[in-house]
Design a protein around this motif. Structure first.
Motif, short mmCIF file in Angstrom:
data_model
loop_
_atom_site.label_atom_id
_atom_site.label_comp_id
_atom_site.label_asym_id
_atom_site.label_seq_id
_atom_site.Cartn_x
_atom_site.Cartn_y
_atom_site.Cartn_z
N SER A 53 -2.15 25.91 -31.72
CA SER A 53 -1.25 24.80 -31.43
C SER A 53 0.18 25.24 -31.66
O SER A 53 0.45 26.18 -32.41
N SER A 54 1.10 24.55 -31.04
CA SER A 54 2.51 24.84 -31.28
C SER A 54 3.27 23.53 -31.38
O SER A 54 2.79 22.49 -30.98
N GLY A 55 4.46 23.60 -31.93
CA GLY A 55 5.38 22.48 -31.96
C GLY A 55 4.82 21.18 -32.48
O GLY A 55 4.32 21.09 -33.59
N GLU A 85 9.02 32.37 -30.27
CA GLU A 85 10.01 31.30 -30.24
C GLU A 85 9.32 29.99 -29.91
O GLU A 85 8.48 29.92 -29.02
N ASP A 86 9.63 28.95 -30.66
CA ASP A 86 9.07 27.62 -30.43
C ASP A 86 10.23 26.65 -30.54
O ASP A 86 10.84 26.54 -31.60
N VAL A 87 10.56 25.95 -29.47
CA VAL A 87 11.75 25.08 -29.47
C VAL A 87 11.65 23.94 -30.47
O VAL A 87 12.65 23.34 -30.82
N THR A 88 10.45 23.64 -30.96
CA THR A 88 10.29 22.57 -31.95
C THR A 88 10.12 23.10 -33.36
O THR A 88 9.78 22.37 -34.26
N SER A 89 10.36 24.39 -33.57
CA SER A 89 10.16 25.00 -34.88
C SER A 89 11.03 24.34 -35.94
O SER A 89 12.17 23.97 -35.70
N THR A 90 10.49 24.24 -37.14
CA THR A 90 11.22 23.65 -38.26
C THR A 90 12.22 24.62 -38.88
O THR A 90 13.05 24.22 -39.67
#
Length: 112
Positions: A53-55, A85-90
């Motif tokens: 899963s991501s984001g 890279e994950d645009v929703t990364s914390t």
């Protein structure tokens, strides 16, 4: 595991599975929560699976893993384990939070 019916069949056959609950396979966090609650009521052990899963999906997996019904260690990896890279990364990718220097304690990268 794709539905409650699959688990009911396993129980009818005399099996006592440890459930890997994957919200993405069940249609989202709400049906996953229902299944976790059902497992808890039936006395079945369960954990959250969401390795790829991501984001937002990973955030939902983490929330589900924090419930009492998820009584086994899950397989939810760090945000940067599979994706560069994950645009929703914390910004903090692994457990431990940020240190005094503002860097992630788990991976030592600067928080973004």
């Amino acid at each position: 595991m794709t539905s409650l019916g699959v688990v009911e069949t396993a129980l009818a056959l005399g099996l006592r599975p440890i459930m890997c609950v994957k919200a993405a396979r069940l249609g989202g966090p709400t049906p996953a929560r229902r299944l976790l609650d059902w497992c808890h009521d039936e006395g079945l052990d369960a954990y959250i699976g969401g390795m790829l899963s991501s984001g937002i999906g990973r955030a939902a997996d983490r929330a589900l893993a924090g419930l009492a019904a998820a009584n086994r260690v899950g397989d939810i990896g760090g945000d940067d384990r599979y994706f560069t890279e994950d645009v929703t990364s914390t910004g903090c990718h692994r457990s431990g939070g940020a240190g005094a220097d503002g860097r992630c304690r788990g991976c030592r990268r600067a928080r973004g």
